[in-house]
Scaffold this motif. Structure first.
Motif, PDB file in Angstrom:
ATOM      1  N   GLU A 102       0.825  -1.206   0.000  1.00  0.00           N
ATOM      2  CA  GLU A 102       0.000   0.000   0.000  1.00  0.00           C
ATOM      3  C   GLU A 102       0.859   1.255   0.000  1.00  0.00           C
ATOM      4  O   GLU A 102       0.531   2.243  -0.644  1.00  0.00           O
ATOM      5  N   GLY A 103       1.962   1.246   0.747  1.00  0.00           N
ATOM      6  CA  GLY A 103       2.823   2.421   0.814  1.00  0.00           C
ATOM      7  C   GLY A 103       4.217   2.077   1.304  1.00  0.00           C
ATOM      8  O   GLY A 103       4.405   1.139   2.073  1.00  0.00           O
ATOM      9  N   ILE A 104       5.192   2.861   0.840  1.00  0.00           N
ATOM     10  CA  ILE A 104       6.580   2.719   1.278  1.00  0.00           C
ATOM     11  C   ILE A 104       7.042   4.079   1.756  1.00  0.00           C
ATOM     12  O   ILE A 104       6.960   5.074   1.019  1.00  0.00           O
ATOM     13  N   TYR A 105       7.525   4.127   2.971  1.00  0.00           N
ATOM     14  CA  TYR A 105       7.944   5.377   3.598  1.00  0.00           C
ATOM     15  C   TYR A 105       9.425   5.305   3.929  1.00  0.00           C
ATOM     16  O   TYR A 105       9.866   4.409   4.641  1.00  0.00           O
ATOM     17  N   THR A 106      10.215   6.248   3.395  1.00  0.00           N
ATOM     18  CA  THR A 106      11.654   6.245   3.620  1.00  0.00           C
ATOM     19  C   THR A 106      12.006   6.999   4.899  1.00  0.00           C
ATOM     20  O   THR A 106      11.239   7.830   5.373  1.00  0.00           O
ATOM     21  N   LYS A 107      13.188   6.701   5.414  1.00  0.00           N
ATOM     22  CA  LYS A 107      13.664   7.341   6.636  1.00  0.00           C
ATOM     23  C   LYS A 107      13.910   8.822   6.378  1.00  0.00           C
ATOM     24  O   LYS A 107      14.492   9.207   5.379  1.00  0.00           O
ATOM     25  N   ASN A 108      13.462   9.638   7.316  1.00  0.00           N
ATOM     26  CA  ASN A 108      13.720  11.072   7.283  1.00  0.00           C
ATOM     27  C   ASN A 108      15.022  11.301   8.048  1.00  0.00           C
ATOM     28  O   ASN A 108      15.022  11.410   9.274  1.00  0.00           O
ATOM     29  N   ARG A 109      16.133  11.331   7.332  1.00  0.00           N
ATOM     30  CA  ARG A 109      17.450  11.415   7.972  1.00  0.00           C
ATOM     31  C   ARG A 109      17.612  12.675   8.808  1.00  0.00           C
ATOM     32  O   ARG A 109      18.142  12.633   9.909  1.00  0.00           O
ATOM     33  N   GLY A 110      17.178  13.810   8.293  1.00  0.00           N
ATOM     34  CA  GLY A 110      17.355  15.075   9.012  1.00  0.00           C
ATOM     35  C   GLY A 110      16.637  15.092  10.347  1.00  0.00           C
ATOM     36  O   GLY A 110      17.225  15.421  11.385  1.00  0.00           O
ATOM     37  N   LEU A 111      15.370  14.731  10.338  1.00  0.00           N
ATOM     38  CA  LEU A 111      14.592  14.755  11.566  1.00  0.00           C
ATOM     39  C   LEU A 111      15.043  13.668  12.543  1.00  0.00           C
ATOM     40  O   LEU A 111      15.088  13.890  13.756  1.00  0.00           O
ATOM     41  N   SER A 112      15.420  12.499  12.020  1.00  0.00           N
ATOM     42  CA  SER A 112      15.915  11.432  12.890  1.00  0.00           C
ATOM     43  C   SER A 112      17.185  11.867  13.608  1.00  0.00           C
ATOM     44  O   SER A 112      17.336  11.663  14.818  1.00  0.00           O
ATOM     45  N   THR A 113      18.103  12.484  12.869  1.00  0.00           N
ATOM     46  CA  THR A 113      19.349  12.960  13.475  1.00  0.00           C
ATOM     47  C   THR A 113      19.077  14.055  14.496  1.00  0.00           C
ATOM     48  O   THR A 113      19.646  14.050  15.591  1.00  0.00           O
TER      49      THR A 113
END
Length: 142
Positions: A102-113
């Motif tokens: 249904e959906g693929i969501y990639t990692k948000n590197r900026g916000l995670s860091t």
């Protein structure tokens, strides 16, 4: 009371650091499977049946495969998605069927860091201020 606060604070801060290092934030908009392959980032895959699977990355070799830690997505194999193979020593590859996604969501590197660094810094600063205010210094002056 003051010594109890001081003795528990370092242990609490260490636990916060450990838990926050594993925090991953994903983008709120879905990408197509080819962009997920190109990104080579962590991804969160939502299947048509609303099951959620997390992979270190998605690769393509005639078909699509999700790469994850061994035993992380055991229920993916149990739902008729046979074909799981060893990718490396601690990683497994799981075949993915785009029509079942249904959906693929990639990692948000900026916000995670930012969260992994910012939240512990704020907590340490706050704890330092609280501990500093609870200490009483008596220099014996009159």
């Amino acid at each position: 009371m003051k010594t109890a606060l001081l003795s528990k604070s370092p242990a609490f801060l260490i636990l916060v650091f450990i838990f926050m290092q594993s925090c991953t934030v994903y983008h709120s908009t879905s990408v197509d499977i080819n962009k997920a392959v190109q990104s080579q980032n962590k991804v969160r895959v939502v299947a048509n049946n609303k099951d959620v699977y997390k992979f270190k990355k998605i690769t393509k070799d005639n078909s699509y495969y999700g790469i994850s830690k061994a035993n992380r997505n055991k229920n993916l194999v149990n739902t008729g998605n046979e074909g799981m193979e060893k990718y490396s020593k601690n990683l497994n590859s799981y075949p993915l069927k785009p029509e079942k996604i249904e959906g693929i969501y990639t990692k948000n590197r900026g916000l995670s860091t930012a969260l992994n660094i910012g939240v512990p810094v704020i907590l340490v600063s706050t704890a330092t201020v609280i501990i500093a205010q609870s200490l009483v210094f008596d220099f014996g002056g009159g």
